[in-house]
Design an enzyme around this catalytic site. Sequence first.
Site, short mmCIF file in Angstrom:
data_model
loop_
_atom_site.label_atom_id
_atom_site.label_comp_id
_atom_site.label_asym_id
_atom_site.label_seq_id
_atom_site.Cartn_x
_atom_site.Cartn_y
_atom_site.Cartn_z
N HIS A 149 6.88 13.78 -6.96
CA HIS A 149 6.87 15.23 -6.97
C HIS A 149 6.51 15.69 -8.39
CE1 HIS A 149 9.61 16.28 -3.25
NE2 HIS A 149 8.51 15.68 -2.93
N HIS B 279 0.83 -1.21 0.00
CA HIS B 279 0.00 0.00 0.00
C HIS B 279 0.86 1.26 0.00
CE1 HIS B 279 1.13 -0.15 4.25
NE2 HIS B 279 0.71 1.09 4.39
N LYS C 161 22.36 2.29 6.41
CA LYS C 161 23.03 3.56 6.61
C LYS C 161 22.25 4.34 7.66
CE LYS C 161 25.25 7.42 5.97
NZ LYS C 161 26.64 7.58 6.44
N PHE C 162 22.96 4.88 8.63
CA PHE C 162 22.32 5.74 9.63
C PHE C 162 22.58 7.19 9.26
CE2 PHE C 162 22.66 1.77 11.91
CZ PHE C 162 21.49 1.74 12.64
N MET C 163 21.52 7.97 9.10
CA MET C 163 21.64 9.41 8.88
C MET C 163 21.51 10.05 10.25
SD MET C 163 22.09 10.15 5.65
CE MET C 163 21.87 9.43 4.01
O1 G1P Z 1 31.40 7.16 12.60
P1 G1P Z 1 30.50 6.05 13.06
O2 G1P Z 1 30.06 6.24 14.49
O3 G1P Z 1 31.05 4.69 12.80
O4 G1P Z 1 29.21 6.17 12.15
C1 G1P Z 1 28.01 6.79 12.51
O5 G1P Z 1 28.12 8.22 12.53
C2 G1P Z 1 28.42 8.85 11.29
C3 G1P Z 1 28.41 10.35 11.49
O6 G1P Z 1 27.20 10.79 12.03
C4 G1P Z 1 27.41 8.43 10.20
O7 G1P Z 1 27.85 8.93 8.96
C5 G1P Z 1 27.29 6.91 10.11
O8 G1P Z 1 26.27 6.57 9.20
C6 G1P Z 1 26.96 6.34 11.50
O9 G1P Z 1 26.86 4.95 11.45
#
Ligand code: G1P
Lengths: 351, 351
Positions: B281, B166, B314-316
């Site tokens: 968009h 959905h 990936k963590f932002m």
């Molecule tokens: O540098 P680290 O702690 O391994 O990585 C972490 O912080 C970074 C800066 O915020 C980010 O770019 C990474 O995605 C996150 O996993």
Amino acid sequence: SEEFDPKEHQHLRYNPLRDSWVLVSAHRMKRPWAGQVEKPPEEHIPRHDPHNPLCPGNARANGEVNPDYESTFVFPNDFPALQPDAPSPGTDQHPLFQSKSAQGVCKVMCFHPWSDVTLPLMKKEEVVRVIDKWADLIQELGATYPWVQIFENKGAMMGCSNPHPHCQVWASNFLPNEPAVADRCQREYYQKHGEPLLLHYATQEARRKERVVVESSDWLAVVPYWATWPYQTLLLPRRHVLRLTDLTEKERLDLADIMKRLLTKYDNLFEVSFPYSMGWHGAPTGPHLAADASHWQLHAHYYPPLLRSAAVRKFMVGYEMLALEQRDLTPEQAAEKLRNLPDVHYKTITT
Amino acid sequence: SEEFDPKEHQHLRYNPLRDSWVLVSAHRMKRPWAGQVEKPPEEHIPRHDPHNPLCPGNARANGEVNPDYESTFVFPNDFPALQPDAPSPGTDQHPLFQSKSAQGVCKVMCFHPWSDVTLPLMKKEEVVRVIDKWADLIQELGATYPWVQIFENKGAMMGCSNPHPHCQVWASNFLPNEPAVADRCQREYYQKHGEPLLLHYATQEARRKERVVVESSDWLAVVPYWATWPYQTLLLPRRHVLRLTDLTEKERLDLADIMKRLLTKYDNLFEVSFPYSMGWHGAPTGPHLAADASHWQLHAHYYPPLLRSAAVRKFMVGYEMLALEQRDLTPEQAAEKLRNLPDVHYKTITT
Ligand SMILES: O=P(O)(O)O[C@H]1O[C@H](CO)[C@@H](O)[C@H](O)[C@H]1O
Ligand SMILES: O=P(O)(O)O[C@H]1O[C@H](CO)[C@@H](O)[C@H](O)[C@H]1O
């Protein structure tokens, strides 16, 4: 027609530091949550783990051995996103394919020799040493680099891969997006109103009270009027301060105290070591040191993801990524909840 | 001095649609990952779950019973962030406490009666019906609302709380942050260059090839030069198209086809139902329908979080939230990986 109630009626709020809007839809808290639940953070962290590269006396990825440090410890990030000597990209003539040189350094800073403490559980004097070290790094790296970003990713939920209490410092030869916008917004406000935006704001919030979480003689922590994350806070000095380096000894002591109080409330909210990303924004450095920066006011942002419990977070996804950020409780509700929590950390209460 | 290699040397790239920069540090892929791993998505979803409020014939939160729908099905979100009749907030005279009225509607649209399919696994004709319904919703809601955001949050990792295929449609009486910036950027580009930004861009990418993932006679999907998410893509028509409503029948068929191909590659990358947030968009609607929107080009953004495997995202976070977004592989590397994957879905291969 019905009377407006911010807890019941969605509305937009303006963020004057980012020139953007946030949608406040507090009635959304009523919806049931059937989505992803998070693993609670690891509660049994050994004080010293012989395999943790951040602990005193241990070897790191590059083979270097950490000293037996007893307070803070700063070392170069072994996998830096910014390096001092990267060559510049060539220039593409096309306006849609523009690149720029990026140079800098990335450092890691341990807060304490023990892995099983966090800032709110550390002694006040120990937190003061962290603040002093932050100021030293701004001084040292800010001598040449225009921007020095101090930030802490806390908790696995925030991409932090090591439980040892630490932060990072990335210095760059460019002004990144976020501080560039904050610079523009503060400058425009100053030009129009003749007073720094955030100094003006702190005075207002100290008077209005409804968004204040903790305050002291020199500092104020509020859930900003325009907060996007559920329990986001903004930590502000009451006096006009440009950079961490400008803080007096008394202001540093007071900062250690208010940080401990704020973070204790965070941990007490869901009785869990509260995950967040935080960082400092102060007036730009390096070549900017010579320019007038009166429009700037030093501040720290805390962006914690948890929403309903230790296991249920706010997701900034679809609508947030493509349109604008939406929050599920009012900043006033969040501030009131935090404000009413005990000042004593749940872990230090002996039963 | 050393020659610049985008895979080895960090640099900044400019995003002309958001007037912001991204830090590309591809050498960071070498660092080991010791952080959070994600639970792989549920693989055994029943075709019909009697307790799922999105399935045909089931009751929803408000007691209403879904029809036995056989194709798409649209209904009002039972916990809408936007409602048509919310009263306006009063006006605060202070420039730092500004709010605005927010009114609108939130709808949910099921793609298919079965819970165990996704767009890449649906028949092409079935995907065409989804596209037709999207266009109908833009037509219907866009008659009065200035912005109609169609978006899909897919996967628990993206805050999606229901596995049934959905999307959502949120229409608002305001232009949200992201489209407002995209409008400004496209307008300025058009004024300066006399051609729509994204039409110009598609022509360039079709020629340069290195960021193309899939292409067809009417459409192009690329990992944009300025991508922030690891495998982010931008889906573009080759002809100048303002809105979904303007697509010809042939273009809709071709869109169904390219969407299936793109999403099949996504799923094949880590052999998992690929999580993402996506959305459309197009030129603003409602009161904007009367204005010239030649600077606009219809496009879809796909923002998928996975980086290294089905379990590592990936963590932002810290630096990204406080400074600017950083990516760990080049857009060209991502495009090449996706491009080289089979066009046949891993689930349909019988061994
Ligand atoms: O540098 P680290 O702690 O391994 O990585 C972490 O912080 C970074 C800066 O915020 C980010 O770019 C990474 O995605 C996150 O996993
Ligand atoms: O409406 P849903 O799917 O329950 O909720 C999901 O999408 C919304 C719109 O992107 C977000 O605001 C929520 O944080 C997310 O959990």
